[in-house]
Design a protein around this motif. Structure first.
Motif, PDB file in Angstrom:
ATOM      1  N   ALA A 120      74.167  80.687   7.666  1.00 23.30           N
ATOM      2  CA  ALA A 120      73.867  81.239   6.346  1.00 23.30           C
ATOM      3  C   ALA A 120      73.633  82.744   6.423  1.00 23.30           C
ATOM      4  O   ALA A 120      73.995  83.483   5.495  1.00 23.30           O
ATOM      5  CB  ALA A 120      72.657  80.535   5.746  1.00 23.30           C
ATOM      6  N   ASP A 121      73.041  83.214   7.517  1.00 19.85           N
ATOM      7  CA  ASP A 121      72.856  84.657   7.703  1.00 19.85           C
ATOM      8  C   ASP A 121      74.199  85.373   7.764  1.00 19.85           C
ATOM      9  O   ASP A 121      74.372  86.456   7.186  1.00 19.85           O
ATOM     10  CB  ASP A 121      72.076  84.937   8.989  1.00 19.85           C
ATOM     11  N   ARG A 122      75.142  84.786   8.488  1.00 20.88           N
ATOM     12  CA  ARG A 122      76.469  85.408   8.610  1.00 20.88           C
ATOM     13  C   ARG A 122      77.180  85.428   7.261  1.00 20.88           C
ATOM     14  O   ARG A 122      77.864  86.397   6.916  1.00 20.88           O
ATOM     15  CB  ARG A 122      77.306  84.673   9.653  1.00 20.88           C
ATOM     16  N   ILE A 123      77.015  84.356   6.490  1.00 16.74           N
ATOM     17  CA  ILE A 123      77.593  84.313   5.151  1.00 16.74           C
ATOM     18  C   ILE A 123      76.953  85.382   4.272  1.00 16.74           C
ATOM     19  O   ILE A 123      77.635  86.105   3.530  1.00 16.74           O
ATOM     20  CB  ILE A 123      77.418  82.912   4.533  1.00 16.74           C
ATOM     21  N   ALA A 124      75.624  85.516   4.355  1.00 17.13           N
ATOM     22  CA  ALA A 124      74.895  86.460   3.511  1.00 17.13           C
ATOM     23  C   ALA A 124      75.258  87.908   3.808  1.00 17.13           C
ATOM     24  O   ALA A 124      75.099  88.778   2.943  1.00 17.13           O
ATOM     25  CB  ALA A 124      73.388  86.250   3.683  1.00 17.13           C
ATOM     26  N   ALA A 125      75.747  88.183   5.017  1.00 13.20           N
ATOM     27  CA  ALA A 125      76.119  89.556   5.379  1.00 13.20           C
ATOM     28  C   ALA A 125      77.411  89.992   4.713  1.00 13.20           C
ATOM     29  O   ALA A 125      77.717  91.194   4.686  1.00 13.20           O
ATOM     30  CB  ALA A 125      76.245  89.672   6.899  1.00 13.20           C
TER      31      ALA A 125
ATOM     32  N   ASP B  74      80.365  90.023   1.432  1.00  8.36           N
ATOM     33  CA  ASP B  74      80.365  90.222  -0.019  1.00  8.36           C
ATOM     34  C   ASP B  74      80.316  88.862  -0.718  1.00  8.36           C
ATOM     35  O   ASP B  74      81.198  88.022  -0.511  1.00  8.36           O
ATOM     36  CB  ASP B  74      81.636  90.982  -0.417  1.00  8.36           C
ATOM     37  N   PRO B  75      79.308  88.616  -1.565  1.00  9.51           N
ATOM     38  CA  PRO B  75      79.201  87.301  -2.222  1.00  9.51           C
ATOM     39  C   PRO B  75      80.425  86.926  -3.045  1.00  9.51           C
ATOM     40  O   PRO B  75      80.849  85.766  -3.026  1.00  9.51           O
ATOM     41  CB  PRO B  75      77.957  87.446  -3.099  1.00  9.51           C
ATOM     42  N   LEU B  76      81.003  87.891  -3.758  1.00  6.04           N
ATOM     43  CA  LEU B  76      82.171  87.553  -4.579  1.00  6.04           C
ATOM     44  C   LEU B  76      83.368  87.194  -3.709  1.00  6.04           C
ATOM     45  O   LEU B  76      84.100  86.241  -4.002  1.00  6.04           O
ATOM     46  CB  LEU B  76      82.525  88.714  -5.508  1.00  6.04           C
ATOM     47  N   ALA B  77      83.568  87.936  -2.611  1.00  8.79           N
ATOM     48  CA  ALA B  77      84.662  87.600  -1.700  1.00  8.79           C
ATOM     49  C   ALA B  77      84.442  86.225  -1.074  1.00  8.79           C
ATOM     50  O   ALA B  77      85.389  85.465  -0.872  1.00  8.79           O
ATOM     51  CB  ALA B  77      84.782  88.664  -0.614  1.00  8.79           C
ATOM     52  N   THR B  78      83.184  85.905  -0.763  1.00  9.26           N
ATOM     53  CA  THR B  78      82.873  84.581  -0.217  1.00  9.26           C
ATOM     54  C   THR B  78      83.195  83.497  -1.231  1.00  9.26           C
ATOM     55  O   THR B  78      83.816  82.475  -0.896  1.00  9.26           O
ATOM     56  CB  THR B  78      81.388  84.516   0.175  1.00  9.26           C
ATOM     57  N   ARG B  79      82.802  83.705  -2.482  1.00 13.14           N
ATOM     58  CA  ARG B  79      83.075  82.712  -3.520  1.00 13.14           C
ATOM     59  C   ARG B  79      84.572  82.543  -3.728  1.00 13.14           C
ATOM     60  O   ARG B  79      85.070  81.419  -3.867  1.00 13.14           O
ATOM     61  CB  ARG B  79      82.391  83.120  -4.825  1.00 13.14           C
TER      62      ARG B  79
ATOM     63  N   GLY C  73      65.757  83.554  -0.820  1.00  7.52           N
ATOM     64  CA  GLY C  73      66.487  84.539  -1.605  1.00  7.52           C
ATOM     65  C   GLY C  73      67.970  84.291  -1.696  1.00  7.52           C
ATOM     66  O   GLY C  73      68.563  84.354  -2.787  1.00  7.52           O
ATOM     67  N   ASP C  74      68.615  84.003  -0.563  1.00 10.66           N
ATOM     68  CA  ASP C  74      70.067  83.861  -0.555  1.00 10.66           C
ATOM     69  C   ASP C  74      70.529  82.461  -0.203  1.00 10.66           C
ATOM     70  O   ASP C  74      71.717  82.228  -0.023  1.00 10.66           O
ATOM     71  CB  ASP C  74      70.696  84.869   0.417  1.00 10.66           C
ATOM     72  N   ARG C  75      69.595  81.530  -0.086  1.00  7.47           N
ATOM     73  CA  ARG C  75      69.964  80.164   0.286  1.00  7.47           C
ATOM     74  C   ARG C  75      68.932  79.163  -0.212  1.00  7.47           C
ATOM     75  O   ARG C  75      67.795  79.518  -0.529  1.00  7.47           O
ATOM     76  CB  ARG C  75      70.095  80.041   1.800  1.00  7.47           C
ATOM     77  N   VAL C  76      69.357  77.915  -0.250  1.00  6.89           N
ATOM     78  CA  VAL C  76      68.472  76.795  -0.586  1.00  6.89           C
ATOM     79  C   VAL C  76      68.652  75.748   0.499  1.00  6.89           C
ATOM     80  O   VAL C  76      69.785  75.400   0.847  1.00  6.89           O
ATOM     81  CB  VAL C  76      68.802  76.206  -1.971  1.00  6.89           C
TER      82      VAL C  76
ATOM     83  N   THR D  90      73.926  79.928  -0.988  1.00  2.90           N
ATOM     84  CA  THR D  90      74.359  78.982   0.034  1.00  2.90           C
ATOM     85  C   THR D  90      73.400  77.796   0.061  1.00  2.90           C
ATOM     86  O   THR D  90      72.180  77.962  -0.032  1.00  2.90           O
ATOM     87  CB  THR D  90      74.400  79.671   1.403  1.00  2.90           C
ATOM     88  N   LEU D  91      73.959  76.603   0.189  1.00  4.76           N
ATOM     89  CA  LEU D  91      73.162  75.384   0.268  1.00  4.76           C
ATOM     90  C   LEU D  91      73.244  74.810   1.669  1.00  4.76           C
ATOM     91  O   LEU D  91      74.343  74.631   2.210  1.00  4.76           O
ATOM     92  CB  LEU D  91      73.671  74.348  -0.745  1.00  4.76           C
TER      93      LEU D  91
END
Length: 244
Positions: free
Chosen positions: A191-196, A198-203, A12-15, A49-50
């Motif tokens: 990747a779990d920590r990244i997914a927790a 905000d996706p836009l703030a991460t980008r 769902g949130d990673r590859v 996330t890759l």
């Protein structure tokens, strides 16, 4: 020709993309480059996330020497690996390289293109290209100094020094070491920590990390985030948890 050079697990949130050329120690072939481009196209359209890893205890032993030997000046100017690795580095969401065993030449340069690198004690990473009569031309000469510093990058690239896992961690080339059996789980935990978050703030954080113009780039990215509903929601939740 390999049936496929990448084993791709889409979540769902990673590859998770596993380099898989077992008969060639995952050497980077034209077929693998083509498949990496296709995967980049997918992640540009649907950012996740890759996680990059290698099958059978090897990340990537380098470029496919049989292919490389036959390439000429026109091929060099095409930047076959260079453009693929630049595309990976520019993906909207973070890239994590889980590096086990050999990561040499082009394999090392692929790892350098990641935002986060983790490894194992049996990691062997470096650029022996000058011993083959060529240079590391797919990102090592500018990404490696940014990672480990000019002096250490010069030593690695000019002498062909290969770092083991402990040296790679000491030099900051990988951020942590894990038992080989635990490496993918450690990448998943990142990747779990990244997914927790905000996706836009991460980008936008990743964009700022790669920006050429500081601080103007950060201020514009922050301005967009300051107006986002997600920022309002997350800060409200934080204040409510603190009882304010």
């Amino acid at each position: 020709m390999d049936e496929t050079s990448l084993r791709v697990d889409r979540r769902g949130d990673r590859v998770i993309a596993m380099l898989s050329r077992p008969d060639a120690r995952n050497a980077i072939s034209q077929r693998m480059i083509d498949e990496l481009h296709a995967l980049c196209g997918e992640l540009e359209d649907d950012p996740r996330t890759l996680i990059l890893a290698g099958a059978d205890g090897v990340f990537a032993s380098g470029a496919d020497i049989a292919e490389l030997r036959s390439r000429g000046a026109a091929d060099a100017r095409r930047g076959i690996n260079t453009h693929a690795f630049a595309r990976i580095a520019a993906l909207p969401m973070p890239v994590i390289a889980a590096v086990d065993g050999y990561a040499l030449g082009g394999g090392a340069e692929l790892a350098y293109a990641a935002d986060i690198r983790i490894g194992t004690p049996r990691l062997r990473i470096g650029n022996p290209e000058t011993g083959l009569g060529i240079i590391a031309a797919a990102g090592a000469t500018w990404r490696l100094p940014a990672i480990v510093g000019e002096a250490r990058a010069a030593e690695m690239l000019l002498t062909g020094r290969i770092l083991d896992g402990a040296e790679a961690r000491e030099w900051g080339l990988v951020s942590s070491l894990h038992d080989p059996a635990d490496l993918l789980a450690a990448a998943d935990a990142l990747a779990d920590r990244i997914a927790a978050n905000d996706p836009l703030a991460t980008r936008h954080t990743k964009t700022a990390l790669h920006a050429a113009a500081h601080p103007a780039a950060e201020l514009e990215l922050q301005a967009e985030l300051f107006e986002s509903a997600e920022k309002e929601r997350r800060m409200t939740d934080f204040l409510e948890r603190r009882g304010r």
